[in-house]
Motif scaffolding. Sequence first.
Motif, PDB file in Angstrom:
ATOM      1  N   SER A 175     -12.953 -23.089  10.613  1.00 58.50           N
ATOM      2  CA  SER A 175     -13.185 -21.960  11.498  1.00 58.50           C
ATOM      3  C   SER A 175     -12.142 -20.860  11.363  1.00 58.50           C
ATOM      4  CB  SER A 175     -13.191 -22.459  12.949  1.00 58.50           C
ATOM      5  OG  SER A 175     -12.962 -21.416  13.860  1.00 58.50           O
ATOM      6  N   ASN A 176     -12.649 -19.643  11.353  1.00 56.56           N
ATOM      7  CA  ASN A 176     -11.852 -18.478  11.715  1.00 56.56           C
ATOM      8  C   ASN A 176     -12.164 -18.224  13.192  1.00 56.56           C
ATOM      9  OD1 ASN A 176     -10.682 -15.968  12.112  1.00 56.56           O
ATOM     10  ND2 ASN A 176     -11.997 -14.883  10.675  1.00 56.56           N
ATOM     11  N   PRO A 177     -11.221 -18.482  14.119  1.00 56.87           N
ATOM     12  CA  PRO A 177      -9.773 -18.363  13.954  1.00 56.87           C
ATOM     13  C   PRO A 177      -8.965 -19.657  13.980  1.00 56.87           C
ATOM     14  CG  PRO A 177     -10.301 -18.097  16.255  1.00 56.87           C
ATOM     15  CD  PRO A 177     -11.609 -18.385  15.552  1.00 56.87           C
ATOM     16  N   THR A 178      -9.578 -20.823  14.203  1.00 52.83           N
ATOM     17  CA  THR A 178      -8.791 -22.004  14.555  1.00 52.83           C
ATOM     18  C   THR A 178      -8.371 -22.856  13.372  1.00 52.83           C
ATOM     19  OG1 THR A 178     -10.714 -23.443  14.851  1.00 52.83           O
ATOM     20  CG2 THR A 178     -10.019 -22.125  16.760  1.00 52.83           C
ATOM     21  N   VAL A 358       0.433 -10.149  15.977  1.00 49.31           N
ATOM     22  CA  VAL A 358      -0.589 -11.198  15.934  1.00 49.31           C
ATOM     23  C   VAL A 358      -1.810 -10.651  16.681  1.00 49.31           C
ATOM     24  CG1 VAL A 358       1.111 -13.053  15.797  1.00 49.31           C
ATOM     25  CG2 VAL A 358       0.271 -12.319  18.026  1.00 49.31           C
ATOM     26  N   VAL A 359      -2.904 -11.433  16.717  1.00 53.86           N
ATOM     27  CA  VAL A 359      -4.138 -10.971  17.348  1.00 53.86           C
ATOM     28  C   VAL A 359      -4.405 -11.804  18.595  1.00 53.86           C
ATOM     29  CG1 VAL A 359      -6.571 -10.429  17.008  1.00 53.86           C
ATOM     30  CG2 VAL A 359      -5.022 -10.420  15.051  1.00 53.86           C
ATOM     31  N   ALA A 360      -4.736 -11.123  19.693  1.00 58.46           N
ATOM     32  CA  ALA A 360      -5.004 -11.814  20.957  1.00 58.46           C
ATOM     33  C   ALA A 360      -6.247 -12.684  20.846  1.00 58.46           C
ATOM     34  CB  ALA A 360      -5.172 -10.796  22.084  1.00 58.46           C
ATOM     35  N   GLY A 361      -6.179 -13.870  21.433  1.00 55.46           N
ATOM     36  CA  GLY A 361      -7.289 -14.814  21.360  1.00 55.46           C
ATOM     37  C   GLY A 361      -8.515 -14.393  22.135  1.00 55.46           C
ATOM     38  N   GLY A 368      -5.798 -16.628  26.383  1.00 51.53           N
ATOM     39  CA  GLY A 368      -4.641 -17.518  26.451  1.00 51.53           C
ATOM     40  C   GLY A 368      -4.194 -18.042  25.104  1.00 51.53           C
ATOM     41  N   HIS A 369      -4.743 -17.480  24.027  1.00 51.94           N
ATOM     42  CA  HIS A 369      -4.385 -17.885  22.683  1.00 51.94           C
ATOM     43  C   HIS A 369      -3.999 -16.653  21.863  1.00 51.94           C
ATOM     44  CE1 HIS A 369      -6.722 -21.394  23.977  1.00 51.94           C
ATOM     45  NE2 HIS A 369      -6.249 -22.061  22.938  1.00 51.94           N
ATOM     46  N   VAL A 370      -3.409 -16.901  20.702  1.00 48.72           N
ATOM     47  CA  VAL A 370      -3.217 -15.863  19.694  1.00 48.72           C
ATOM     48  C   VAL A 370      -3.564 -16.443  18.334  1.00 48.72           C
ATOM     49  CG1 VAL A 370      -1.418 -14.643  20.996  1.00 48.72           C
ATOM     50  CG2 VAL A 370      -0.757 -16.378  19.319  1.00 48.72           C
ATOM     51  N   ARG A 371      -4.103 -15.568  17.467  1.00 48.27           N
ATOM     52  CA  ARG A 371      -4.362 -15.988  16.088  1.00 48.27           C
ATOM     53  C   ARG A 371      -3.262 -15.459  15.191  1.00 48.27           C
ATOM     54  NH1 ARG A 371      -8.819 -13.782  11.882  1.00 48.27           N
ATOM     55  NH2 ARG A 371      -7.122 -12.272  11.608  1.00 48.27           N
ATOM     56  N   ILE A 372      -2.732 -16.356  14.365  1.00 47.64           N
ATOM     57  CA  ILE A 372      -1.662 -16.022  13.433  1.00 47.64           C
ATOM     58  C   ILE A 372      -2.177 -16.269  12.026  1.00 47.64           C
ATOM     59  CG2 ILE A 372       0.619 -16.753  12.613  1.00 47.64           C
ATOM     60  CD1 ILE A 372       0.705 -17.604  15.864  1.00 47.64           C
ATOM     61  N   SER A 373      -2.166 -15.244  11.188  1.00 47.80           N
ATOM     62  CA  SER A 373      -2.541 -15.409   9.790  1.00 47.80           C
ATOM     63  C   SER A 373      -1.296 -15.743   8.979  1.00 47.80           C
ATOM     64  CB  SER A 373      -3.181 -14.127   9.251  1.00 47.80           C
ATOM     65  OG  SER A 373      -3.327 -14.194   7.848  1.00 47.80           O
ATOM     66  N   PHE A 374      -1.372 -16.831   8.222  1.00 46.93           N
ATOM     67  CA  PHE A 374      -0.243 -17.151   7.348  1.00 46.93           C
ATOM     68  C   PHE A 374      -0.547 -16.808   5.888  1.00 46.93           C
ATOM     69  CE2 PHE A 374      -2.290 -21.167   8.734  1.00 46.93           C
ATOM     70  CZ  PHE A 374      -2.778 -21.678   7.532  1.00 46.93           C
ATOM     71  N   ALA A 375      -1.402 -15.796   5.704  1.00 54.43           N
ATOM     72  CA  ALA A 375      -1.660 -15.280   4.361  1.00 54.43           C
ATOM     73  C   ALA A 375      -0.608 -14.242   4.007  1.00 54.43           C
ATOM     74  CB  ALA A 375      -3.061 -14.685   4.286  1.00 54.43           C
ATOM     75  N   THR A 376       0.622 -14.674   4.039  1.00 54.79           N
ATOM     76  CA  THR A 376       1.754 -13.833   3.647  1.00 54.79           C
ATOM     77  C   THR A 376       2.850 -14.749   3.132  1.00 54.79           C
ATOM     78  OG1 THR A 376       3.182 -12.001   4.358  1.00 54.79           O
ATOM     79  CG2 THR A 376       2.887 -13.804   5.921  1.00 54.79           C
ATOM     80  N   SER A 377       3.931 -14.186   2.654  1.00 56.99           N
ATOM     81  CA  SER A 377       4.946 -14.990   1.971  1.00 56.99           C
ATOM     82  C   SER A 377       5.665 -15.934   2.936  1.00 56.99           C
ATOM     83  CB  SER A 377       5.979 -14.078   1.299  1.00 56.99           C
ATOM     84  OG  SER A 377       6.760 -13.418   2.274  1.00 56.99           O
ATOM     85  N   ARG A 378       6.190 -17.003   2.372  1.00 60.92           N
ATOM     86  CA  ARG A 378       6.932 -17.981   3.171  1.00 60.92           C
ATOM     87  C   ARG A 378       8.137 -17.328   3.847  1.00 60.92           C
ATOM     88  NH1 ARG A 378       7.135 -23.659   3.018  1.00 60.92           N
ATOM     89  NH2 ARG A 378       9.056 -24.503   3.936  1.00 60.92           N
ATOM     90  N   SER A 379       8.818 -16.436   3.147  1.00 62.41           N
ATOM     91  CA  SER A 379       9.999 -15.801   3.725  1.00 62.41           C
ATOM     92  C   SER A 379       9.630 -14.949   4.938  1.00 62.41           C
ATOM     93  CB  SER A 379      10.722 -14.952   2.676  1.00 62.41           C
ATOM     94  OG  SER A 379       9.883 -13.906   2.207  1.00 62.41           O
ATOM     95  N   ARG A 380       8.502 -14.239   4.865  1.00 65.14           N
ATOM     96  CA  ARG A 380       8.076 -13.431   6.010  1.00 65.14           C
ATOM     97  C   ARG A 380       7.642 -14.318   7.169  1.00 65.14           C
ATOM     98  NH1 ARG A 380       9.736  -8.537   6.838  1.00 65.14           N
ATOM     99  NH2 ARG A 380       7.773  -7.472   7.353  1.00 65.14           N
ATOM    100  N   LEU A 381       7.017 -15.436   6.866  1.00 66.78           N
ATOM    101  CA  LEU A 381       6.627 -16.364   7.932  1.00 66.78           C
ATOM    102  C   LEU A 381       7.858 -16.942   8.624  1.00 66.78           C
ATOM    103  CD1 LEU A 381       3.735 -18.241   6.102  1.00 66.78           C
ATOM    104  CD2 LEU A 381       3.503 -16.598   7.978  1.00 66.78           C
ATOM    105  N   GLU A 382       8.859 -17.313   7.849  1.00 67.11           N
ATOM    106  CA  GLU A 382      10.102 -17.832   8.442  1.00 67.11           C
ATOM    107  C   GLU A 382      10.768 -16.768   9.297  1.00 67.11           C
ATOM    108  OE1 GLU A 382      12.111 -19.014   4.905  1.00 67.11           O
ATOM    109  OE2 GLU A 382      11.326 -21.078   4.952  1.00 67.11           O
TER     110      GLU A 382
END
Length: 394
Positions: A175-178, A358-361, A368-382
């Motif tokens: 699923s997008n977003p879960t 991030v995007v509001a759920g 009460g949720h947020v969607r976080i995309s981790f389609a970016t570099s590891r360094s930016r995620l950290e």
Amino acid sequence: MNAVLSSRIGRVKPSPTLVATARAAELRAAGQDIVSLTAGEPDFDTPAHIAEAGIAAIRAGQTRYTDVGGTPALKDAIIAKFEHDNDLRYARNQVLVSSGAKQTIYNLCMAVLDPGDEVVIPAPYWVSYPDMVGLADARPVIVPTGPGLGYRMTPAQLEAAITPRTRLLILCSPSNPTGAAYSRADLAALGAVLRRHPRVLVCTDDMYEKIWWADEPFSTIAQVVPELQARTITVNGCSKAYAMTGWRIGYCGGPQEIIAAMATIQGQSTSNPCSISQQAALAALQGDQSCVAQMCEAYHERHDLVVAGLNALPGIRVQPGAGTFYAFADVTQAMDALGQANDEAFTDFLLTRAGVAVVAGSGFGAPGHVRISFATSRSRLEQALQRMDAALKH
């Protein structure tokens, strides 16, 4: 002059993901350092052999109209993909190629829905599903799920949602977003309900099929419940698996009569998908698939990093996903601790205090949720996780 707009436009909202992405871009353009985790697209470039196929198509003069529903060669590649990956068999007149899977699903809604029809949509859902249903003058029937259900609709919920007006069920797995996915057993149980309601069509959005790391292999509902294939439209595309979002190629397989109606809708709106993109998609489907596995491995590593990092933050809880490049976090405790009225206020807090977008759920039907995309570099995620930790603690 005051523009007189149709009543239809009042039923449609701007995409919250695009709004959040644009807001982050505005702040970045103004000089602020923003880590944007909003966009639902791979951060990888289109693999070279696919891009070269597009370039070769231009040089070969393949720049004219094609058949409205796609070239015969691409349809044959899609037929082979469905048979090899999903054990589904289609003829050419049962396959349609469109300008992205979003157009595929829009075509379907316009082709099969009438005013008063109902469409069952489990929530959290991809933001466009209810609006496309509304554009077809039908009514979305939202079935809420949540962490307690693993963000998956149960057979009992499906049964309760179906009425004599129900015409369509839309599923998205993973699923997008879960990132949550329906197992074979889950799909079989939903199929048992659907067999009792022969008027209900099924649209299964399998766009994230290739971004998958669950223990059991990916399954789609017509594969698990073959009796449903005659009323199931199986949707997929090249955007996510092959990092081809801008090429705009989606496709589907389904009953011939419905596919023909969808092609008629497409023929009077956009006509054929881009001829160059179709040649690139042909190379994607027929070529070396190791690029897909490499991207999936990177997403899986980022998933593990983000899920662990989010669960270490105060007031935030997230369940592991089976695939995609999204994490869907329950932030209700963090909202309460900070005195934030809703998830939109919370996302604004993260943007202004932490420099993380991030995007509001609520846009996905899950307040009460947020969607976080981790389609970016590891360094930016950290970096994003560190910023969020500092903002939430201080």
